[in-house]
Design a protein around this motif. Structure first.
Motif, PDB file in Angstrom:
ATOM      1  N   GLU A 352       0.829  -1.203   0.000  1.00  0.00           N
ATOM      2  CA  GLU A 352       0.000   0.000   0.000  1.00  0.00           C
ATOM      3  C   GLU A 352       0.863   1.254   0.000  1.00  0.00           C
ATOM      4  N   ASP A 353       1.893   1.263   0.815  1.00  0.00           N
ATOM      5  CA  ASP A 353       2.793   2.409   0.858  1.00  0.00           C
ATOM      6  C   ASP A 353       3.491   2.603  -0.485  1.00  0.00           C
ATOM      7  N   LEU A 354       3.880   1.492  -1.105  1.00  0.00           N
ATOM      8  CA  LEU A 354       4.563   1.567  -2.396  1.00  0.00           C
ATOM      9  C   LEU A 354       3.653   2.179  -3.460  1.00  0.00           C
ATOM     10  N   LEU A 355       2.393   1.759  -3.487  1.00  0.00           N
ATOM     11  CA  LEU A 355       1.452   2.273  -4.484  1.00  0.00           C
ATOM     12  C   LEU A 355       1.294   3.794  -4.376  1.00  0.00           C
ATOM     13  N   HIS A 356       1.312   4.300  -3.161  1.00  0.00           N
ATOM     14  CA  HIS A 356       1.083   5.735  -2.956  1.00  0.00           C
ATOM     15  C   HIS A 356       2.366   6.555  -2.998  1.00  0.00           C
ATOM     16  N   SER A 357       3.482   5.906  -3.238  1.00  0.00           N
ATOM     17  CA  SER A 357       4.754   6.635  -3.289  1.00  0.00           C
ATOM     18  C   SER A 357       5.203   6.963  -4.708  1.00  0.00           C
ATOM     19  N   VAL A 358       4.464   6.447  -5.716  1.00  0.00           N
ATOM     20  CA  VAL A 358       4.901   6.605  -7.108  1.00  0.00           C
ATOM     21  C   VAL A 358       4.009   7.602  -7.838  1.00  0.00           C
ATOM     22  N   ASP A 359       4.444   7.986  -9.038  1.00  0.00           N
ATOM     23  CA  ASP A 359       3.692   8.958  -9.832  1.00  0.00           C
ATOM     24  C   ASP A 359       2.471   8.340 -10.509  1.00  0.00           C
ATOM     25  N   PHE A 360       2.596   7.091 -10.921  1.00  0.00           N
ATOM     26  CA  PHE A 360       1.465   6.398 -11.541  1.00  0.00           C
ATOM     27  C   PHE A 360       1.721   4.902 -11.482  1.00  0.00           C
ATOM     28  N   VAL A 361       0.661   4.131 -11.778  1.00  0.00           N
ATOM     29  CA  VAL A 361       0.702   2.678 -11.631  1.00  0.00           C
ATOM     30  C   VAL A 361       0.285   2.025 -12.944  1.00  0.00           C
ATOM     31  N   PHE A 362       1.061   1.061 -13.396  1.00  0.00           N
ATOM     32  CA  PHE A 362       0.623   0.165 -14.469  1.00  0.00           C
ATOM     33  C   PHE A 362      -0.028  -1.048 -13.812  1.00  0.00           C
ATOM     34  N   THR A 363      -1.209  -1.423 -14.279  1.00  0.00           N
ATOM     35  CA  THR A 363      -1.902  -2.540 -13.640  1.00  0.00           C
ATOM     36  C   THR A 363      -2.703  -3.346 -14.662  1.00  0.00           C
ATOM     37  N   THR A 364      -2.777  -4.647 -14.429  1.00  0.00           N
ATOM     38  CA  THR A 364      -3.573  -5.515 -15.306  1.00  0.00           C
ATOM     39  C   THR A 364      -5.038  -5.532 -14.906  1.00  0.00           C
TER      40      THR A 364
END
Length: 411
Positions: A352-364
């Motif tokens: 959860e912390d990792l997801l909110h630490s980045v600029d955007f997310v690639f996801t399937t």
């Protein structure tokens, strides 16, 4: 497999509901192509159903099938009638082949029963290849010539009117190769001789390890043995590097090596202009890859190669809780071939912390957290440089989304 084989008509020896399901899928496919701005295909060939009812399921429906065949022959101008079975006709044991042979003799028209049984079949792809073989046996003749500069696609892969096939067609134009047919689904009975006469048969696909791909390649070999038509199935176009290799292979097969290199040079030059502009904005950005599919659907090497070139830093990979333990281990092992970033499971609190630490997310898969800027990845890669261009645009656009409101882009 017979949806757009002009000159044919299809009868489902089934209850009406089976044909209704297929017709709804045809309509849905048509509207998806229209909505995507893709050239829309013509309407499918006529689809009838023998309309097996309750009593027929007990006493047999062979006579109902014969009546349906007679009706089809009277109402439509046809070159052939194809009969497909269903779960019900398979269970009650109607002899469709005998009925087809009897009606062919009566009508003087090819009437062919394709051995299918709906959900009774082990593999739906068997019916697809059965159709291809029937069309070959009944309507193809040994070629008297080779039509230089023509190619035929074997397989579907989104269809003749899909963006994938249209892009392949455009790229082959740079080699002065013309697509004359896509077999079996999109080749009319009047044009079927284009298949054995082609300079090259090109098998469509995405991975050599795919079981269906192996069956399709086996069929290409059958055509080669029977007609002498060469085929190519050793590489597939699904990303810039893969497409360059594919074009060089096709160029070698058709003695158009110089044209292949010129096409590659032209495409790379066009992409470089887009890429250089985008890198100014993307360099130094951070992202996470969220994976919920097996890797043969995702082919992560293409995505990881692109974001690396764009200067985007991959901070980690998160595996969704959609795998068996064995699948998860296989996915993690496969990802390790392309990156050494941390790989976490979604249940890990650090995810959860990792997801909110980045600029955007690639996801399937679409994530429920609305604050995340998400780029939803499609199942299969797009041919050539098209996917890279699309992903570059997606990364630029998603950065414009307000971080507090997140956003979702379908990549």
């Amino acid at each position: 497999a017979l949806s757009y084989v002009r000159g044919a008509l299809v009868i489902f020896h089934s209850p009406r509901s089976c044909a209704h399901v297929v017709r709804e899928k045809d309509v849905g496919s048509f509207h998806r192509l229209i909505g995507a701005g893709t050239y829309a295909p013509p309407s499918p060939v006529p689809l009838l159903t023998s309309g097996i009812g309750t009593d027929d399921a007990v006493f047999g429906a062979a006579e109902r099938l014969r009546a349906c065949i007679r009706y089809a022959a009277e109402k439509y101008q046809l070159r052939a009638i194809f009969i497909a079975g269903s779960c019900v006709s398979g269970i009650i044991g109607d002899d469709m082949r005998a009925a087809a042979e009897e009606m062919e003799e009566e009508l003087g028209l090819p009437v062919v029963a394709v051995p299918t049984g709906g959900f009774l079949d082990d593999e739906s792809f068997d019916g697809y290849l059965s159709v291809a073989r029937v069309l070959t046996d009944r309507f193809m003749q040994p070629p008297t010539r080779m039509r230089q500069g023509t190619v035929v696609f074997l397989g579907d892969y989104g269809g003749l009117y899909s963006a994938y096939v249209q892009e392949l067609k455009r790229l082959l134009g740079g080699l002065e190769l013309r697509l004359t047919a896509q077999f079996p689904t999109y080749t009319s009975l009047n044009e079927i001789q284009a298949v054995p006469e082609a300079e090259l048969l090109i098998v469509l696909g995405s991975a050599m390890s795919d079981e269906k791909q192996a069956l399709l390649i086996s069929f290409a070999e059958e055509l080669h043995v029977r007609f002498g038509t060469p085929y190519f199935a050793e590489a597939f176009a699904g990303g810039a590097e893969e497409t360059k290799h594919w074009l060089r292979c096709i160029g070698a097969c058709c003695h158009r090596e110089a044209a292949a290199e010129e096409t590659i040079r032209r495409e790379e030059a066009a992409f470089a202009h887009i890429f250089l502009r985008a890198r100014e904005r993307l360099d130094g950005r951070r992202t996470v890859l969220v994976v919920g599919r097996e890797l043969h659907w995702l082919q992560p090497e293409i995505l990881l190669r692109l974001i690396g070139r764009a200067g985007v830093r991959l901070s980690g990979i998160i595996l969704l809780a959609l795998f068996t333990e064995k699948q998860r281990a296989e996915v993690e092992e496969g990802l390790r071939e392309y990156t050494d970033v941390p790989i976490r499971v979604v249940e890990d609190p650090a995810s959860e912390d990792l997801l909110h630490s980045v600029d955007f997310v690639f996801t399937t898969h679409e994530l429920v957290d609305v604050q995340l800027r998400q780029i939803l990845l499609g199942k299969l890669p797009t041919v050539g440089w098209a996917m890279e261009r699309q992903l570059i645009e997606d990364m630029e656009h998603v950065l414009d989304r307000h971080m507090g409101r997140g956003g979702l882009i379908y990549g």
